[in-house]
Design a protein around this motif. Structure first.
Motif, PDB file in Angstrom:
ATOM      1  N   UNK A 159       0.761  -1.270   0.095  1.00  0.00           N
ATOM      2  CA  UNK A 159       0.038   0.062  -0.141  1.00  0.00           C
ATOM      3  C   UNK A 159       0.729   1.462  -0.060  1.00  0.00           C
ATOM      4  N   UNK A 160       2.149   1.356   0.266  1.00  0.00           N
ATOM      5  CA  UNK A 160       2.860   2.264   0.175  1.00  0.00           C
ATOM      6  C   UNK A 160       3.366   3.062  -0.957  1.00  0.00           C
ATOM      7  N   UNK A 161       3.609   4.339  -0.992  1.00  0.00           N
ATOM      8  CA  UNK A 161       3.714   4.991  -2.164  1.00  0.00           C
ATOM      9  C   UNK A 161       4.611   6.263  -1.860  1.00  0.00           C
ATOM     10  N   UNK A 162       5.510   6.389  -3.012  1.00  0.00           N
ATOM     11  CA  UNK A 162       6.451   7.533  -2.892  1.00  0.00           C
ATOM     12  C   UNK A 162       5.754   8.822  -2.970  1.00  0.00           C
ATOM     13  N   UNK A 163       4.628   8.762  -3.786  1.00  0.00           N
ATOM     14  CA  UNK A 163       3.688   9.999  -4.022  1.00  0.00           C
ATOM     15  C   UNK A 163       3.184  10.611  -2.811  1.00  0.00           C
ATOM     16  N   UNK A 164       3.322   9.714  -1.770  1.00  0.00           N
ATOM     17  CA  UNK A 164       2.190  10.336  -0.528  1.00  0.00           C
ATOM     18  C   UNK A 164       3.520  10.537   0.629  1.00  0.00           C
ATOM     19  N   UNK A 165       4.818  10.338   0.306  1.00  0.00           N
ATOM     20  CA  UNK A 165       5.624  10.570   1.128  1.00  0.00           C
ATOM     21  C   UNK A 165       5.886   9.308   2.091  1.00  0.00           C
ATOM     22  N   UNK A 166       5.481   8.050   1.901  1.00  0.00           N
ATOM     23  CA  UNK A 166       5.289   6.962   2.801  1.00  0.00           C
ATOM     24  C   UNK A 166       6.723   6.485   3.086  1.00  0.00           C
ATOM     25  N   UNK A 167       7.451   6.288   2.037  1.00  0.00           N
ATOM     26  CA  UNK A 167       9.056   5.892   2.250  1.00  0.00           C
ATOM     27  C   UNK A 167       9.762   6.780   3.199  1.00  0.00           C
ATOM     28  N   UNK A 168       9.507   8.202   2.975  1.00  0.00           N
ATOM     29  CA  UNK A 168      10.294   8.941   3.741  1.00  0.00           C
ATOM     30  C   UNK A 168       9.948   9.137   5.083  1.00  0.00           C
ATOM     31  N   UNK A 169       8.528   8.743   5.372  1.00  0.00           N
ATOM     32  CA  UNK A 169       8.253   8.867   6.804  1.00  0.00           C
ATOM     33  C   UNK A 169       8.708   7.572   7.353  1.00  0.00           C
ATOM     34  N   UNK A 170       8.530   6.316   6.847  1.00  0.00           N
ATOM     35  CA  UNK A 170       9.066   5.147   7.428  1.00  0.00           C
ATOM     36  C   UNK A 170      10.381   5.082   7.765  1.00  0.00           C
ATOM     37  N   UNK A 171      11.517   5.884   6.882  1.00  0.00           N
ATOM     38  CA  UNK A 171      12.650   5.826   7.013  1.00  0.00           C
ATOM     39  C   UNK A 171      13.132   7.051   7.951  1.00  0.00           C
ATOM     40  N   UNK A 177      16.743   7.534   9.238  1.00  0.00           N
ATOM     41  CA  UNK A 177      17.767   8.050   8.182  1.00  0.00           C
ATOM     42  C   UNK A 177      17.453   8.978   7.115  1.00  0.00           C
ATOM     43  N   UNK A 178      16.300   9.608   7.201  1.00  0.00           N
ATOM     44  CA  UNK A 178      15.761  10.736   6.393  1.00  0.00           C
ATOM     45  C   UNK A 178      15.299  11.907   7.342  1.00  0.00           C
ATOM     46  N   UNK A 179      15.321  13.077   6.689  1.00  0.00           N
ATOM     47  CA  UNK A 179      14.614  14.162   7.245  1.00  0.00           C
ATOM     48  C   UNK A 179      13.151  13.854   7.781  1.00  0.00           C
ATOM     49  N   UNK A 180      12.479  14.736   8.602  1.00  0.00           N
ATOM     50  CA  UNK A 180      10.896  14.362   8.847  1.00  0.00           C
ATOM     51  C   UNK A 180      10.266  14.817   7.549  1.00  0.00           C
ATOM     52  N   UNK A 181       9.451  14.279   7.034  1.00  0.00           N
ATOM     53  CA  UNK A 181       8.633  14.639   6.027  1.00  0.00           C
ATOM     54  C   UNK A 181       7.719  15.748   6.353  1.00  0.00           C
ATOM     55  N   UNK A 461       3.715  12.947  13.390  1.00  0.00           N
ATOM     56  CA  UNK A 461       3.364  14.320  13.351  1.00  0.00           C
ATOM     57  C   UNK A 461       1.781  14.405  12.941  1.00  0.00           C
ATOM     58  N   UNK A 462       1.576  13.766  11.761  1.00  0.00           N
ATOM     59  CA  UNK A 462       0.247  14.439  11.195  1.00  0.00           C
ATOM     60  C   UNK A 462      -0.957  14.342  12.126  1.00  0.00           C
ATOM     61  N   UNK A 463      -1.148  13.173  12.776  1.00  0.00           N
ATOM     62  CA  UNK A 463      -2.178  12.845  13.648  1.00  0.00           C
ATOM     63  C   UNK A 463      -2.070  13.666  14.652  1.00  0.00           C
TER      64      UNK A 463
END
Length: 657
Positions: A159-171, A177-181, A461-463
């Motif tokens: 269900x994950x997608x780069x389009x909704x920032x899912x990978x960045x959020x998970x990482x 390993x990534x900055x906060x989305x 963050x979002x919720x």
């Protein structure tokens, strides 16, 4: 003006053509028959694709079809690709490595089965030697077998997608390993109407009070091994298989034998857990207690490969039957903790997969236990068993208690990492808003109970920013209190209003959620102390003095069991009075006697903390329930601690550097 510009452009073009000797266009086929050119003894040459020249639509032969790959071949290729991304040296940025690896697994999950994806995860884990991430188990036991996390991860990956920032959020949240989305752009007008002018303040105190008990993080361990190794390096201590790899000790020759009454590195033994209720009866007149709240976490902290759905069901059933037996006729209003599911911390809404929910068994179990003990009614049980493990109940005193499942903002809940930009995939915050709007219309006061605090590092963050916005909208007129657990500490969390110029445009209520008005405190969340001593804290519980009309907390007292003394206790654990909130934080009695210990009170306490290091140091000592293992905290640590109290959403918490 426009006509003159056109004439100028035409003149410029004409001059350029003349400059190239192209004053005239040749007449087509001046000398030869139409579309052909004589070529002596050679073939006739053609213009315009005439004659035998192949048409522009001619289809060329395709190469041989792609070979049909077996599942094993595809799986091996996926493993090879992820390993190459991680170790090939062509990508040096850890964020890109993490996101690219997840994207490969996402694409693979679109065609491969859960079993195949689980095998892929095991192979990647073994190849890259990722056993440090498998909770003291093997790759096989973590992703399949007793651990069995592979199929759940496969569902999320699909269900994950780069389009909704899912990978960045998970990482970011799982591996750092990534900055906060980026934060979601939430238009508050899509969620609730503006706060009415007559809802800016709380009702006046009545001067009449009753008591409410608050306990949290039970974590009674049915596998607790008296005499086992309490100084272990292999997951949860005080178990038959606990060991210390540095000292070469096991539960057969422990360096620190586990006390019957508990230890700082272990879950609660039965003697300690039960004694909490004995101390409640000794120190509080049960006839003065209107109700009690339990803010979640029942199941023990077992390693992933030693836990199971059956263990969770056993421990949850045993715990709630124990609570009923110990509390008698005192109602208990409970909420789900992150450990109150299997796998631990995982939860999905019913909308996740074609209306089915892998965790509905748990919602049904817990809600049926709550109903069976007489704490909620059949309608409330039915609701709690279905969408997301939440319910709302009105006490006989008239307070509306809304219990929410905070796993939907809990960072280790992997199901929070698909469609990440949606702050309320489960719908639980819509449910909360609907309850608050109904209560506002009915002039009814509300308590919100959850497990994981919306501020701090355990929330995504979002919720959490949406929850902050909801609390700000309905406080202090409708919401009378917010209560959490999870930290194992006795904490406070303040909700402030947003800065007045905190909207991106006049027609939109899209906020900067880190811009707060610290002169406008609205609500305080009471984070209850834990029964469990794990993570170097003493055991504790709270009793609140609550206004009988406004339902705000007027005072709080905490009792604790000093785990340092377990070897001297006999025949049962000894509980002591720890502190009284008014006496500790208002020693000169400057706060009105019947006024609640509301957000204004605690905000003023934090302002004094900024000028007095000893006050914040005392707060931290009491937060640990006077543990001798309270870590030293000076300088920036003290500043971060004050910032944490004043942070009610993850975005603000991340500024507490």
């Amino acid at each position: 003006m426009f006509l003159r510009s056109q004439l100028f452009v035409l003149a410029l073009l004409a001059s350029r053509v003349a400059g190239h000797g192209l004053e005239r266009r040749a007449n087509p086929l001046d000398k030869y028959p139409q579309n052909t050119v004589p070529n002596g003894n050679g073939p006739i040459l053609y213009y315009n694709g005439s004659g035998p020249v192949p048409s522009i639509n001619t289809i060329s032969p395709e190469p041989a079809p792609l070979p049909a790959l077996a599942v094993g071949q595809i799986s091996a290729s996926v493993v090879q690709e992820v390993v190459a991304i991680s170790t090939g040296g062509l990508i040096n940025d850890s964020c890109t490595i993490c996101q690219a690896s997840l994207d490969v697994l996402h694409i693979a999950s679109l065609t491969l089965s859960q079993n195949a994806m689980t095998t892929i995860m095991i192979d990647i884990c073994i190849t890259l030697d990722l056993t440090s991430l498998t909770d003291h188990g093997s790759c096989e036991s973590y992703f399949s077998g007793t651990g069995g996390l592979g199929p759940y991860l496969a569902q999320v990956l699909q269900r994950m997608s780069l389009a909704t920032g899912d990978m960045q959020a998970f990482c970011f949240y799982e591996f750092s390993t990534c900055k906060a989305p980026p934060l979601a752009k939430i238009n508050e007008r899509d969620w609730f109407p503006p706060k009415p002018a007559n809802r800016m303040s709380a009702p006046q105190p009545s001067g009449e009070t009753f008591n409410v008990l608050h306990f949290s993080d039970w974590h009674m361990d049915p596998r607790y091994d008296v005499g086992g190794e309490a100084n272990c390096t292999t997951g949860l201590c005080c178990r038959f298989d606990s060991a210390n790899s540095h000292l070469n000790t096991t539960s057969l020759n422990p360096s620190l034998p586990a006390s019957r009454f508990g230890d700082f590195t272990c879950d609660s033994p039965a003697d300690l857990a039960l004694s909490a209720f004995s101390s409640m009866r000794q120190n509080v007149n049960f006839s003065s207690v209107a109700w009690s709240i339990f803010t979640g976490d029942i199941v023990s902290h077992d390693r992933t490969n030693q836990a199971s759905e059956a263990l969770s069901e056993y421990e949850e059933t045993t715990a709630y039957e124990t609570f009923k037996a110990q509390l008698g006729s005192i109602p208990l209003y409970a909420t789900l903790g992150n450990h109150d599911s299997w796998p631990s911390g995982f939860n999905t809404p019913n909308s996740f997969q074609n209306g089915t929910n892998a965790f509905s068994w748990n919602y049904e179990l817990l809600s049926s236990l709550w109903q069976a003990e007489g704490w909620i009614n059949g309608t409330e049980q039915q609701y709690a068993s279905s969408p997301y493990g939440a319910y709302a109940h009105t006490t006989k005193e008239g307070l509306r208690v809304v219990s929410i499942n905070s796993d939907f903002w809990y960072t280790p809940n992997i199901f929070n990492y698909y469609n990440y930009t949606n702050p309320d995939k489960s719908g639980i915050l819509r449910f909360l808003v609907s309850e608050l709007l109904a209560a506002e219309t009915a002039n009814q006061r509300v308590w919100i109970i959850g497990h994981v605090p919306s501020g701090g590092g355990s929330a995504i963050a979002n919720p959490s920013i949406l929850f902050h916005s909801i609390v700000a909208r309905f406080s202090p007129s409708t919401i009378a209190g917010v209560f959490f657990g999870h930290t194992h500490q006795d904490n406070k969390q303040l909700f402030y209003d947003f800065a007045s110029t905190n909207s991106s445009s006049p027609s939109s209520d899209v906020r900067n959620y880190t811009a707060l008005n610290y002169d406008a405190p609205l609500m305080v969340a009471w984070v209850g102390p834990s029964i469990v001593p794990l993570t170097n804290y003493n055991a504790g519980w709270s009793v609140y003095s609550v206004d009988a009309v406004t339902f705000e907390v007027v005072n709080a007292q905490v009792y604790f069991a000093n785990i340092s003394n377990t070897l001297s206790w006999s025949p049962e654990p000894v509980w002591e009075f720890e502190y009284d909130a008014r006496s500790t934080y208002d020693p000169l009695c400057q706060w009105p006697a019947y006024a609640p210990l509301n957000a204004t009170f605690w905000s003023e306490v934090t302002e004094r903390m900024m000028k007095d290091d000893s006050l914040i140091a005392e707060y931290l000592f009491l937060a640990s329930k006077k543990s001798v293992l309270t870590p030293a905290c000076v300088g920036k640590c003290l500043e971060r601690s004050i910032c944490s109290i004043r942070s009610s959403n993850r975005a603000v918490s991340d500024t507490c550097a």
